[in-house]
Each structure stands twice: as structure tokens, then as C-alpha cells.
Design a protein around this motif. Structure first.
Motif, mmCIF file in Angstrom:
data_model
loop_
_atom_site.group_PDB
_atom_site.id
_atom_site.type_symbol
_atom_site.label_atom_id
_atom_site.label_comp_id
_atom_site.label_asym_id
_atom_site.label_seq_id
_atom_site.Cartn_x
_atom_site.Cartn_y
_atom_site.Cartn_z
ATOM 1 N N UNK A 140 79.332 -76.204 -54.422
ATOM 2 C CA UNK A 140 79.503 -75.285 -53.294
ATOM 3 C C UNK A 140 80.968 -74.864 -53.225
ATOM 4 N N UNK A 141 81.191 -73.565 -53.176
ATOM 5 C CA UNK A 141 82.555 -73.032 -53.117
ATOM 6 C C UNK A 141 83.034 -73.077 -51.663
ATOM 7 N N UNK A 142 84.068 -73.847 -51.406
ATOM 8 C CA UNK A 142 84.582 -74.007 -50.040
ATOM 9 C C UNK A 142 85.127 -72.708 -49.468
ATOM 10 N N UNK A 183 91.205 -70.060 -39.696
ATOM 11 C CA UNK A 183 92.521 -70.220 -39.078
ATOM 12 C C UNK A 183 93.631 -70.395 -40.116
ATOM 13 N N UNK A 184 93.350 -71.105 -41.199
ATOM 14 C CA UNK A 184 94.397 -71.445 -42.165
ATOM 15 C C UNK A 184 94.300 -70.690 -43.485
ATOM 16 N N UNK A 185 93.239 -69.918 -43.662
ATOM 17 C CA UNK A 185 93.081 -69.213 -44.929
ATOM 18 C C UNK A 185 92.281 -70.029 -45.927
ATOM 19 N N UNK A 186 92.122 -69.543 -47.148
ATOM 20 C CA UNK A 186 91.313 -70.242 -48.157
ATOM 21 C C UNK A 186 91.866 -71.628 -48.469
ATOM 22 N N UNK A 187 90.960 -72.501 -48.862
ATOM 23 C CA UNK A 187 91.368 -73.835 -49.304
ATOM 24 C C UNK A 187 92.139 -73.696 -50.610
ATOM 25 N N UNK A 188 93.300 -74.312 -50.666
ATOM 26 C CA UNK A 188 94.093 -74.301 -51.905
ATOM 27 C C UNK A 188 93.811 -75.510 -52.764
ATOM 28 N N UNK A 189 93.249 -76.540 -52.184
ATOM 29 C CA UNK A 189 92.903 -77.758 -52.920
ATOM 30 C C UNK A 189 91.735 -78.426 -52.209
ATOM 31 N N UNK A 190 90.939 -79.129 -52.976
ATOM 32 C CA UNK A 190 89.798 -79.820 -52.390
ATOM 33 C C UNK A 190 90.261 -80.847 -51.363
ATOM 34 N N UNK A 242 86.202 -84.809 -40.902
ATOM 35 C CA UNK A 242 86.067 -85.246 -42.296
ATOM 36 C C UNK A 242 86.893 -86.518 -42.469
ATOM 37 N N UNK A 243 86.202 -87.644 -42.614
ATOM 38 C CA UNK A 243 86.872 -88.914 -42.846
ATOM 39 C C UNK A 243 86.890 -89.275 -44.321
ATOM 40 N N UNK A 244 87.342 -90.469 -44.608
ATOM 41 C CA UNK A 244 87.451 -90.909 -46.012
ATOM 42 C C UNK A 244 86.083 -90.960 -46.677
ATOM 43 N N UNK A 245 85.091 -91.505 -45.985
ATOM 44 C CA UNK A 245 83.762 -91.617 -46.599
ATOM 45 C C UNK A 245 83.142 -90.239 -46.830
ATOM 46 N N UNK A 246 83.317 -89.355 -45.858
ATOM 47 C CA UNK A 246 82.775 -88.006 -46.024
ATOM 48 C C UNK A 246 83.457 -87.282 -47.176
ATOM 49 N N UNK A 247 84.783 -87.418 -47.280
ATOM 50 C CA UNK A 247 85.501 -86.752 -48.372
ATOM 51 C C UNK A 247 85.061 -87.293 -49.723
ATOM 52 N N UNK A 248 84.855 -88.610 -49.827
ATOM 53 C CA UNK A 248 84.432 -89.197 -51.098
ATOM 54 C C UNK A 248 83.066 -88.680 -51.521
ATOM 55 N N UNK A 249 82.183 -88.419 -50.521
ATOM 56 C CA UNK A 249 80.850 -87.929 -50.870
ATOM 57 C C UNK A 249 80.842 -86.433 -51.177
ATOM 58 N N UNK A 250 81.919 -85.706 -50.798
ATOM 59 C CA UNK A 250 81.951 -84.269 -50.988
ATOM 60 C C UNK A 250 82.812 -83.805 -52.151
ATOM 61 N N UNK A 251 83.809 -84.568 -52.539
ATOM 62 C CA UNK A 251 84.816 -84.060 -53.481
ATOM 63 C C UNK A 251 84.247 -83.658 -54.822
ATOM 64 N N UNK A 252 83.169 -84.324 -55.251
ATOM 65 C CA UNK A 252 82.590 -83.979 -56.551
ATOM 66 C C UNK A 252 81.509 -82.900 -56.453
ATOM 67 N N UNK A 253 81.198 -82.441 -55.217
ATOM 68 C CA UNK A 253 80.130 -81.468 -55.038
ATOM 69 C C UNK A 253 80.650 -80.098 -54.595
ATOM 70 N N UNK A 254 81.984 -79.973 -54.430
ATOM 71 C CA UNK A 254 82.564 -78.719 -53.968
ATOM 72 C C UNK A 254 83.559 -78.206 -54.991
ATOM 73 N N UNK A 255 83.830 -76.946 -54.878
ATOM 74 C CA UNK A 255 84.813 -76.320 -55.770
ATOM 75 C C UNK A 255 85.548 -75.243 -55.013
ATOM 76 N N UNK A 256 86.555 -74.625 -55.648
ATOM 77 C CA UNK A 256 87.343 -73.579 -55.012
ATOM 78 C C UNK A 256 87.143 -72.262 -55.763
#
Length: 283
Positions: A223-225, A253-260, A269-283
Motif C-alpha cells: 500500500x502506497x502511503x 498537514x505535513x505533505x507526502x511521507x518521505x520515509x516509512x 501508531x505505536x511500536x507494535x503497529x509500526x512493526x506490523x506495517x513497515x513491510x506492507x507499505x511503500x512510498x
């Protein structure tokens, strides 16, 4: 023999005396009758004056009695109201159970339940969502808090004949600021990320609904953030309507994501949520 006059001088004098006495008596009687008549008239006038005075006094008393009675009644009513006034409790919420706990009793659970019921009944804010795709009147619509997708679609004029059946979850709750896309039959079928679907099914999250990321949104099923909308973000594990709205709000508010790793800056978004999402999203 000499002739004697039957009416001798003594008799004539006596007759005159009697006549004068009768006349005097008659005059006396007349005077007494006149006096009695005058006295009767005077008495009648006195009686009439007394009756008129009594009637006037009665009328004055009758006229003043309602005012006095009304004032006394008002004072009595105020006094009784003040004496019988008691502090009243606040009305219970119609949705809260009628138990001491629900009325804010000693237990914390009771206070929580009554507070939640009060908050739900007093909520009146509106939600604004963007409905697009195969609808009669695409654009911005306003719905009540707690509305579902079919309410927003109905506000947009309903779906058209070219809408894909089952292309959108009409039973989902609407999130303020999201975009609802009603796909057409000829639109590309969204491809569900196998990793995301598996993780969602394991977590029981909204990603298990079967709606995945579309091909243009990301690479290799991710999924493209920066381009994904609410429906696509909600295919990710641990991402529901509330978190997807926060991600869209951060991006606006901040513009496009520059990094995951920027996901860590999103509220919720906490640590557990980020760990479950980082491999499923892209920019």
C-alpha cells in the motif's frame, strides 16, 4: 202667659262652647296626624339611608375581597412552595440502565457506563466525507456522527447502474475526512496483499474484509502511503477507520511521507503497529 224662647242664652253659650271645643279638638287631631305623617316620612328616609349605606359597604367589601384574597393566596402559595421545595436529581439518560452503578454510584464501572451513555446521547457533531466513483452526485457530503457508508452513498444520490456489486463495504462506519470510492464494473479489481490479508486475519482487523490495495497504489502488493485512501489503508493490519483517518490527516498537514519511519509520527501508531506495517507499505 208670656212665651219662653226655647233657645235661652245659657243654651246658646253652651252650644258655642261645644262647637269651639270640637273645632279645637279637630285642629289638634289634624296637627297630630300631620306630625305622625311627617315622622313616618322621616323614618322612611332614615331607613333608606341606612339600607343604602349598608349596600354600599357590602359592595366595597365585595370589590376589595378578591384583591386581598388573591394577595393572601399568592403569599400562601409561595410559602408552601418554598416549604415543599426539594432538590431534584438530574434526569437519567434513556439509554443507561436504572441501577445505582449506572446513576454514578460508588463503583467505578457504574460511573464509566453512565458517562459513556451520556456522551453517546449528547453527540451531535457532523462528519464530512468525499464520495466519488459510481454515484449519482459525487462530491463532499455531510452525515451525522455514527453514520455508515450507505448513508454517505445515499447522500451522494445513490449508486449508478455501472457500480460494481460488492465493490464497497456499505456497512462500515464513516470516518470524518475520508474518501469513499464506489468502483465501477470496468475498474481494475483490487489485489489483496497476501501478507497483509494473513496478518489481518490473524489479528481479526478490518483488513480481513477482502478489500486490498489496488495495483496503482503500491508495488508488489504493498500500500502506497502517499496515494492510498482510507479504504486501502484499512486493508492493513491494526488499521481501522480511526487510524486511517489520522494517517490521511497527517499527510494533508505535513505533505507526502518521505520515509516509512514517518509513520511513527502519526498519533496512534505505536511500536507494535509500526512493526506490523513497515513491510506492507511503500512510498
Amino acid at each position: 202667659m208670656p212665651v219662653t224662647d226655647p233657645a235661652s242664652p245659657p243654651d246658646i253659650a253652651l252650644r258655642r262652647t261645644r262647637r269651639s271645643g270640637a273645632a279645637a279638638l279637630g285642629r289638634r287631631v289634624v296637627r297630630q296626624v300631620s306630625w305622625a305623617r311627617d315622622a313616618a316620612r322621616a323614618q322612611r328616609r332614615t331607613v333608606i339611608v341606612i339600607l343604602a349605606t349598608a349596600v354600599a359597604a357590602f359592595l366595597v367589601a365585595w370589590w376589595l375581597s378578591p384583591v386581598a384574597a388573591g394577595s393572601a393566596g399568592s403569599l400562601t402559595t409561595v410559602g408552601m412552595a418554598a416549604a415543599t421545595t426539594r432538590p431534584t436529581a438530574a434526569p437519567e439518560s434513556s439509554g443507561a440502565p436504572s441501577t445505582p452503578a449506572a446513576q454514578g454510584g460508588a463503583t467505578g464501572a457504574g460511573r464509566d457506563d453512565s458517562g459513556a451513555a451520556g456522551g453517546a446521547s449528547g453527540s451531535t457533531r457532523s462528519l464530512f466525507v468525499h464520495v466519488t466513483g459510481a454515484v449519482a452526485k459525487p462530491g463532499l457530503v455531510e452525515v451525522a456522527d455514527g453514520a455508515r457508508v450507505f448513508d454517505a452513498v445515499a447522500q451522494a444520490g445513490g449508486v449508478t447502474a455501472e457500480a460494481r456489486e460488492g465493490g464497497v463495504n456499505l456497512a462500515r462506519y464513516v470516518v470524518d475526512g475520508e474518501q469513499i470510492l464506489v468502483p465501477r464494473r470496468d475498474d481494475p479489481t483490487p489485489v489483496t496483499s497476501s501478507a497483509g490479508a494473513a496478518a489481518s486475519a490473524a489479528d481479526g482487523g478490518p483488513g480481513s474484509s477482502g478489500v486490498g490495495a489496488t495495483g496503482p497504489s503500491g508495488a508488489a502488493g504493498k500500500v502506497n502511503l502517499n496515494t492510498a485512501m482510507a479504504a486501502e489503508l484499512e486493508t492493513l493490519p491494526r488499521v481501522g477507520p480511526s487510524l486511517s483517518a489520522k494517517i490521511l490527516a497527517w499527510r494533508a498537514e505535513n505533505g507526502p511521507f518521505s520515509a516509512i519511519e514517518d509513520l511513527n509520527d502519526v498519533d496512534g501508531v505505536g511500536d507494535k503497529t509500526f512493526e506490523s506495517l513497515k513491510d506492507l507499505v511503500t512510498l
